[in-house]
Design a protein around this motif. Structure first.
Motif, PDB file in Angstrom:
ATOM      1  N   UNK A  41       0.755  -1.150  -0.125  1.00  0.00           N
ATOM      2  CA  UNK A  41      -0.114   0.057  -0.015  1.00  0.00           C
ATOM      3  C   UNK A  41       0.991   1.291   0.025  1.00  0.00           C
ATOM      4  N   UNK A  42       2.064   1.155   0.803  1.00  0.00           N
ATOM      5  CA  UNK A  42       2.917   2.445   0.817  1.00  0.00           C
ATOM      6  C   UNK A  42       3.563   2.661  -0.487  1.00  0.00           C
ATOM      7  N   UNK A  43       3.818   1.448  -1.170  1.00  0.00           N
ATOM      8  CA  UNK A  43       4.479   1.685  -2.762  1.00  0.00           C
ATOM      9  C   UNK A  43       3.503   2.095  -3.621  1.00  0.00           C
ATOM     10  N   UNK A  44       2.068   1.804  -3.368  1.00  0.00           N
ATOM     11  CA  UNK A  44       1.125   2.554  -4.024  1.00  0.00           C
ATOM     12  C   UNK A  44       1.189   2.096  -5.820  1.00  0.00           C
ATOM     13  N   UNK A  45       1.526   0.876  -6.131  1.00  0.00           N
ATOM     14  CA  UNK A  45       1.393   0.452  -7.338  1.00  0.00           C
ATOM     15  C   UNK A  45       0.629  -0.533  -7.642  1.00  0.00           C
ATOM     16  N   UNK A  46      -0.410  -0.295  -8.390  1.00  0.00           N
ATOM     17  CA  UNK A  46      -1.461  -1.428  -8.852  1.00  0.00           C
ATOM     18  C   UNK A  46      -0.907  -2.325  -9.770  1.00  0.00           C
ATOM     19  N   UNK A  47       0.166  -2.117 -10.346  1.00  0.00           N
ATOM     20  CA  UNK A  47       0.617  -2.731 -11.363  1.00  0.00           C
ATOM     21  C   UNK A  47       1.887  -3.845 -11.089  1.00  0.00           C
ATOM     22  N   UNK A  48       1.694  -3.946  -9.560  1.00  0.00           N
ATOM     23  CA  UNK A  48       2.762  -4.843  -9.120  1.00  0.00           C
ATOM     24  C   UNK A  48       2.322  -5.353  -7.855  1.00  0.00           C
ATOM     25  N   UNK A  64      -5.516   6.623 -10.394  1.00  0.00           N
ATOM     26  CA  UNK A  64      -4.576   6.068 -11.170  1.00  0.00           C
ATOM     27  C   UNK A  64      -5.006   6.377 -12.708  1.00  0.00           C
ATOM     28  N   UNK A  65      -4.832   7.707 -13.130  1.00  0.00           N
ATOM     29  CA  UNK A  65      -5.235   8.195 -14.546  1.00  0.00           C
ATOM     30  C   UNK A  65      -4.740   7.345 -15.734  1.00  0.00           C
ATOM     31  N   UNK A 123     -13.365   4.337 -16.672  1.00  0.00           N
ATOM     32  CA  UNK A 123     -13.255   5.895 -16.051  1.00  0.00           C
ATOM     33  C   UNK A 123     -14.578   6.658 -16.698  1.00  0.00           C
ATOM     34  N   UNK A 124     -15.350   7.415 -15.864  1.00  0.00           N
ATOM     35  CA  UNK A 124     -16.356   8.186 -16.456  1.00  0.00           C
ATOM     36  C   UNK A 124     -15.613   9.424 -17.236  1.00  0.00           C
ATOM     37  N   UNK A 125     -15.737   9.316 -18.438  1.00  0.00           N
ATOM     38  CA  UNK A 125     -15.018  10.375 -18.964  1.00  0.00           C
ATOM     39  C   UNK A 125     -16.036  11.880 -19.313  1.00  0.00           C
TER      40      UNK A 125
END
Length: 186
Positions: A61-68, A129-130, A181-183
């Motif tokens: 969570x502290x690293x905050x990387x949803x791709x890892x 995470x845009x 994502x709602x654009x």
């Protein structure tokens, strides 16, 4: 979201926050009622590794990387300040996509906590995470309550197909959902 890589969202009777060491006992109890089987497989010995998982979740969570790997957070019921479950995401190496994860303990099922948390977290995720345009959900077709959670949280069914998740012994029928994502464009 706080500025230090932690999450704290309070809304509609729940709190979504980082997993804390004291949450481990609640997760062990959830494992005993079968709530964690789809995520962790056989949880018969979870009391021996749950603390390590909670520590790893806090680190990630502290690293905050949803791709890892994964990000996992506690769902806390405001009315009694008890951990009701978990929500977060996991990176699917085989699909190269990020999917939502969620579970609630037996006494919290059927009360809307999972749908609420999944909806709040997925909206937060897509805003936070845009560079990730959507979040997926993979749910076994026979897990009707979990399918309803995904749908109630705003995920749309994309397809149903055979898939073998990490704890499946063989391919099973899964529903694949997506939330974009709602654009603001129509």
């Amino acid at each position: 979201m706080r500025g230090d890589g932690t999450i704290y969202i309070e809304r509609d009777g729940i709190i979504i926050r980082d997993i804390q060491p004291g949450d481990t006992e609640a997760f062990i109890k959830m494992a005993s009622d079968g709530s964690l089987t789809e995520i962790f497989g056989n949880c018969a010995d979870c009391s021996t590794w749950m603390g390590g998982w909670a520590d790893e979740a806090a680190y990630l969570a502290k690293k905050d990387n949803p791709l890892n790997g994964y990000l996992a957070y506690s769902i806390v019921c405001k009315s009694n300040n008890q951990v009701a479950g978990s929500v977060g995401c996991s990176y699917y190496e085989d699909k190269k996509e990020t999917g939502i994860t969620y579970f609630t303990g037996g006494i919290y099922r059927g009360k809307g906590y999972a749908s609420l948390a999944a909806g709040i977290y997925s909206s937060y995720f897509l805003e936070h995470y845009p560079d990730i345009p959507y979040l997926i959900a993979t749910v076994r077709v026979d897990n009707i309550p979990s399918c309803k959670v995904a749908e109630n949280a705003g995920f749309l069914l994309e397809e149903t197909k055979l898939y073998q998740d990490i704890y499946d012994n063989e391919p099973c029928k899964y529903n694949f959902y997506i939330k974009k994502r709602n654009t603001g464009k129509t």
